[in-house]
Design a protein around this motif. Structure first.
Motif, PDB file in Angstrom:
ATOM      1  N   GLU A  22     -29.502 -29.337  14.834  1.00 42.19           N
ATOM      2  CA  GLU A  22     -30.324 -28.112  15.278  1.00 42.19           C
ATOM      3  C   GLU A  22     -30.164 -28.125  16.701  1.00 42.19           C
ATOM      4  OE1 GLU A  22     -31.784 -25.440  14.123  1.00 42.19           O
ATOM      5  OE2 GLU A  22     -30.929 -26.008  12.168  1.00 42.19           O
ATOM      6  N   ILE A  23     -30.659 -29.421  17.528  1.00 43.18           N
ATOM      7  CA  ILE A  23     -30.577 -29.413  18.909  1.00 43.18           C
ATOM      8  C   ILE A  23     -29.339 -29.294  19.694  1.00 43.18           C
ATOM      9  CG2 ILE A  23     -31.009 -31.169  20.809  1.00 43.18           C
ATOM     10  CD1 ILE A  23     -33.185 -32.610  18.886  1.00 43.18           C
ATOM     11  N   ALA A  24     -28.154 -29.747  18.989  1.00 43.45           N
ATOM     12  CA  ALA A  24     -26.953 -29.317  19.695  1.00 43.45           C
ATOM     13  C   ALA A  24     -26.748 -27.726  19.669  1.00 43.45           C
ATOM     14  CB  ALA A  24     -26.142 -30.039  18.952  1.00 43.45           C
ATOM     15  N   GLY A  25     -27.080 -27.338  18.424  1.00 43.86           N
ATOM     16  CA  GLY A  25     -26.844 -25.735  18.321  1.00 43.86           C
ATOM     17  C   GLY A  25     -27.638 -24.874  19.066  1.00 43.86           C
ATOM     18  N   ARG A  26     -28.782 -25.322  19.481  1.00 45.72           N
ATOM     19  CA  ARG A  26     -29.732 -24.482  20.171  1.00 45.72           C
ATOM     20  C   ARG A  26     -29.144 -24.580  21.685  1.00 45.72           C
ATOM     21  NH1 ARG A  26     -34.467 -22.671  18.003  1.00 45.72           N
ATOM     22  NH2 ARG A  26     -34.964 -23.561  15.721  1.00 45.72           N
ATOM     23  N   GLY A  28     -26.131 -24.562  22.596  1.00 47.85           N
ATOM     24  CA  GLY A  28     -24.472 -24.305  22.579  1.00 47.85           C
ATOM     25  C   GLY A  28     -23.457 -25.228  22.449  1.00 47.85           C
ATOM     26  N   ILE A  29     -24.049 -26.643  21.838  1.00 44.64           N
ATOM     27  CA  ILE A  29     -22.897 -27.571  21.666  1.00 44.64           C
ATOM     28  C   ILE A  29     -22.523 -27.620  20.047  1.00 44.64           C
ATOM     29  CG2 ILE A  29     -22.616 -30.047  21.734  1.00 44.64           C
ATOM     30  CD1 ILE A  29     -25.015 -30.105  24.050  1.00 44.64           C
ATOM     31  N   PRO A  30     -21.405 -27.719  19.762  1.00 46.05           N
ATOM     32  CA  PRO A  30     -20.958 -28.125  18.408  1.00 46.05           C
ATOM     33  C   PRO A  30     -21.779 -28.874  17.314  1.00 46.05           C
ATOM     34  CG  PRO A  30     -18.958 -28.018  19.658  1.00 46.05           C
ATOM     35  CD  PRO A  30     -20.252 -27.956  20.780  1.00 46.05           C
ATOM     36  N   SER A  31     -22.575 -28.307  16.317  1.00 45.81           N
ATOM     37  CA  SER A  31     -23.329 -29.143  15.737  1.00 45.81           C
ATOM     38  C   SER A  31     -22.841 -30.740  15.366  1.00 45.81           C
ATOM     39  CB  SER A  31     -23.892 -28.326  14.557  1.00 45.81           C
ATOM     40  OG  SER A  31     -22.729 -28.179  13.669  1.00 45.81           O
ATOM     41  N   VAL A 135     -15.585 -28.848  14.028  1.00 48.54           N
ATOM     42  CA  VAL A 135     -15.606 -28.043  15.204  1.00 48.54           C
ATOM     43  C   VAL A 135     -14.990 -26.647  15.290  1.00 48.54           C
ATOM     44  CG1 VAL A 135     -14.603 -28.494  17.715  1.00 48.54           C
ATOM     45  CG2 VAL A 135     -15.207 -30.508  16.456  1.00 48.54           C
ATOM     46  N   LEU A 136     -13.685 -26.717  14.806  1.00 50.23           N
ATOM     47  CA  LEU A 136     -13.351 -25.245  14.817  1.00 50.23           C
ATOM     48  C   LEU A 136     -14.446 -24.089  14.072  1.00 50.23           C
ATOM     49  CD1 LEU A 136      -9.600 -26.037  14.013  1.00 50.23           C
ATOM     50  CD2 LEU A 136     -10.569 -25.179  16.149  1.00 50.23           C
ATOM     51  N   ASP A 137     -14.928 -24.632  12.922  1.00 47.97           N
ATOM     52  CA  ASP A 137     -15.933 -23.934  12.082  1.00 47.97           C
ATOM     53  C   ASP A 137     -17.286 -23.735  12.948  1.00 47.97           C
ATOM     54  OD1 ASP A 137     -16.690 -22.709   9.873  1.00 47.97           O
ATOM     55  OD2 ASP A 137     -17.838 -24.325   9.400  1.00 47.97           O
ATOM     56  N   ASP A 138     -17.553 -24.544  13.877  1.00 47.11           N
ATOM     57  CA  ASP A 138     -18.807 -24.468  14.747  1.00 47.11           C
ATOM     58  C   ASP A 138     -18.362 -23.565  15.810  1.00 47.11           C
ATOM     59  OD1 ASP A 138     -20.349 -26.115  13.155  1.00 47.11           O
ATOM     60  OD2 ASP A 138     -19.983 -27.912  14.691  1.00 47.11           O
ATOM     61  N   LEU A 139     -17.108 -23.370  16.165  1.00 50.53           N
ATOM     62  CA  LEU A 139     -16.875 -22.404  17.286  1.00 50.53           C
ATOM     63  C   LEU A 139     -16.466 -21.176  16.888  1.00 50.53           C
ATOM     64  CD1 LEU A 139     -14.727 -24.830  19.498  1.00 50.53           C
ATOM     65  CD2 LEU A 139     -17.152 -23.879  19.924  1.00 50.53           C
ATOM     66  N   GLY A 140     -16.554 -20.831  15.262  1.00 53.09           N
ATOM     67  CA  GLY A 140     -16.048 -19.801  14.671  1.00 53.09           C
ATOM     68  C   GLY A 140     -14.569 -19.442  15.004  1.00 53.09           C
ATOM     69  N   LYS A 141     -13.751 -20.451  14.740  1.00 52.66           N
ATOM     70  CA  LYS A 141     -12.288 -20.398  15.129  1.00 52.66           C
ATOM     71  C   LYS A 141     -11.738 -20.830  13.972  1.00 52.66           C
ATOM     72  CE  LYS A 141     -12.979 -18.959  19.314  1.00 52.66           C
ATOM     73  NZ  LYS A 141     -12.679 -17.528  19.689  1.00 52.66           N
TER      74      LYS A 141
END
Length: 410
Positions: A22-26, A28-31, A135-141
Motif C-alpha cells: 500500500e505504501i509503495a502503491g501510494r 507510485g512505486i510498483p507494489s 511488475v508488468l501487471d503493476d505498471l498496467g503493461k
C-alpha cells in the motif's frame, strides 16, 4: 515449526505485505517492491522476525503457482504464436549470454575454479517470471505486445534453467555429465507442455458440467485448485519447474485457448470438447482472484526474507570486485537479449529490462552451490549482492523507462 509460531509468522508476512504494498502503491512505486522490502525488513536482514522456514517456503510456492495460473489464463496463445520465434530468441540469448560472460569473468578474470565458474554462469542465466509478471501487471503493461514476448521468453528461460541446474548438479556430484539423461529430461518437459493443456481442457469441461449441477457451493474452485496442484506435481515428476503446471492449467482453462484440429480432421463433436468456455473462465477468474491476492504476496515477501544481507562480508574487497563485475554481466547479458529481435527500440529496451530480475531462481542456484561446497562464503556473498540488486532494481528501472519513453514510442 510449532503451530502457534506458524500462525504468528503468517500473520506478520500478510500484514507486512499489505502495509508495504500500500505504501509503495501510494507513492507510485510498483507494489512488488513493497513486498520485497517487507521481506527484507521482517527477515534475517533486519528484524529477524521471520526465517526462510520450509513451511513458509511451501506457502510461497503455492503463491507463485497460483500467480502463474493467472498468467496462463491471461495469455492468448494465438497472440503469443504471432510473436513467432521472438520469445525463443530472447530466451536463448538471455540464457547463453549471461552464462558465457559470467563464466569468462570468473574463470579468466578472477581465476576461479572451472566448476565454480560454471555454477556462477548458471546462476546468472535465471529470470524470475513471477517478479517480471508482477511488475508488468503493476505498471498496467501485462497485455502489451512486449509483455507477451517477455512471458513466453521467461517460461522458456525457466525450462533452460532447470536443464542447466540438472546438468551442473550432475557434474558436481559425479564429475561427469550424461547428455542422454539431460536430453531425457528435456523430452519429458516438452511432452508435458504439449499434452498437459489438452488434458486440462478436458478436465475443465468435466468440472464445468458438474459445477452447474452441483448441490453444494464451491465445487469449481475446489476442483480447479486440485487440478492446478496435480499439474504442478506432474510437472515436477517429469523434471519441469513446479510453476509450469500452474501455467499450463491456466492456459487450458482460459477463454483464449483454441484447438480446432479435430474439426479439420472431420471430428467436430470432439472439437466441441476443446472449445473455450468464456463462462467457465469468467467464473474461475472471479473465484480464484481472492486466493491469488492472498497467496502471491507471500511469495514475494519470502524472496525478500531469503535475501539475508547479513551473510555478506561487506568489508571484503574481493566480494565487491567480483560482485561488481557480475552485476555488469548480469544486467548487460539480459538487457542485450531484447535487441536480438526485430522490434522498435522502445520495445527492445523494455523486453531487455523485464528479463533482468533473478529473484528466487537465482537464489536456488546460489544456495545449491553453497550447500554442495562448490561456492565458498565470499563467492556466495558476491552472488547474493548480484541477486539482491537484480531483483530490487529492475521494477524501478522499468517504471522509469515506461514513464520516460512510452509517450514518445506511442
Amino acid at each position: 515449526m510449532e503451530l502457534h509460531q506458524f500462525f504468528l509468522y503468517l500473520a506478520i508476512i500478510l500484514i507486512a505485505a499489505r502495509l508495504f504494498s500500500e505504501i509503495a502503491g501510494r507513492h507510485g512505486i510498483p507494489s512488488v517492491i513493497g513486498e520485497l522490502l517487507a521481506g527484507l525488513l521482517v527477515g534475517p536482514s533486519l528484524l529477524g522476525w521471520v526465517s526462510p522456514d520450509a513451511t513458509m517456503k511451501l506457502l510461497a510456492e503455492i503463491g507463485i503457482i497460483l500467480l502463474l495460473f493467472e498468467v496462463g489464463m491471461d495469455t492468448d496463445l494465438l497472440r503469443l504464436a504471432r510473436s513467432g520465434i521472438k520469445p525463443i530468441v530472447v530466451a536463448v540469448v538471455g540464457f547463453a549470454l549471461p552464462f558465457a560472460l559470467g563464466y569468462a569473468v570468473c574463470r579468466w578474470g578472477f581465476g576461479l575454479d572451472n566448476l565454480v565458474s560454471l555454477f556462477i554462469g548458471g546462476t546468472l542465466t535465471a529470470t524470475s517470471i513471477g517478479i517480471t509478471v508482477r511488475v508488468l501487471d503493476d505498471l498496467g503493461k501485462r497485455q502489451t505486445d512486449e509483455a507477451q514476448i517477455v512471458i513466453g521468453a521467461a517460461v522458456l528461460d525457466d525450462i533452460l534453467g532447470v536443464l542447466a541446474l540438472a546438468f551442473l548438479y550432475q557434474f558436481a556430484v559425479q564429475n561427469e555429465v550424461s547428455l542422454a539423461a539431460t536430453g531425457k529430461v528435456a523430452l519429458f518437459i516438452v511432452m508435458f507442455m504439449l499434452l498437459s493443456p489438452l488434458v486440462a481442457k478436458l478436465a475443465g469441461r468435466i468440472i464445468d458440467h458438474y459445477d452447474q449441477r452441483s448441490a453444494t457451493p464451491g465445487l469449481l474452485i475446489t476442483m480447479a485448485l486440485a487440478l492446478i496442484l496435480l499439474f504442478s506435481w506432474l510437472a515436477h515428476a517429469v523434471g519441469a519447474p513446479l510453476i509450469m503446471g500452474g501455467f499450463a492449467a491456466g492456459i487450458a482453462l482460459s477463454q483464449h485457448f483454441r484447438f480446432d484440429v479435430m474439426r479439420r480432421l472431420g471430428m467436430p463433436a470432439l472439437d466441441r470438447w476443446f472449445a473455450p468456455s468464456p463462462q467457465l473462465a469468467h467464473r474461475l477468474e472471479e473465484q480464484m482472484r481472492p486466493l491469488i491476492h492472498t497467496f502471491a504476496p507471500i511469495f514475494f515477501v519470502m524472496v525478500g526474507v531469503s535475501l539475508n544481507l547479513n551473510a555478506i562480508d561487506w568489508g571484503s574487497p574481493h566480494v565487491w570486485q567480483l560482485g561488481g563485475a557480475l552485476i555488469v554481466v548480469a544486467v548487460l547479458g539480459k538487457l542485450a537479449a531484447g535487441f536480438f529481435i526485430r522490434e522498435s527500440r522502445f520495445r527492445q529496451g523494455a523486453i531487455g529490462l523485464a528479463m533482468i530480475p533473478r529473484g528466487e531462481v537465482g537464489l536456488i542456484f546460489a544456495q545449491l552451490g553453497l550447500n554442495q561446497g562448490i561456492l565458498d562464503a565470499e563467492t556466495y556473498a558476491a552472488l547474493l549482492i548480484v541477486i539482491a540488486l537484480t531483483t530490487i532494481a529492475p521494477p524501478f528501472l522499468l517504471k522509469a523507462y515506461y514513464g520516460r519513453w512510452s509517450g514518445a514510442a506511442a
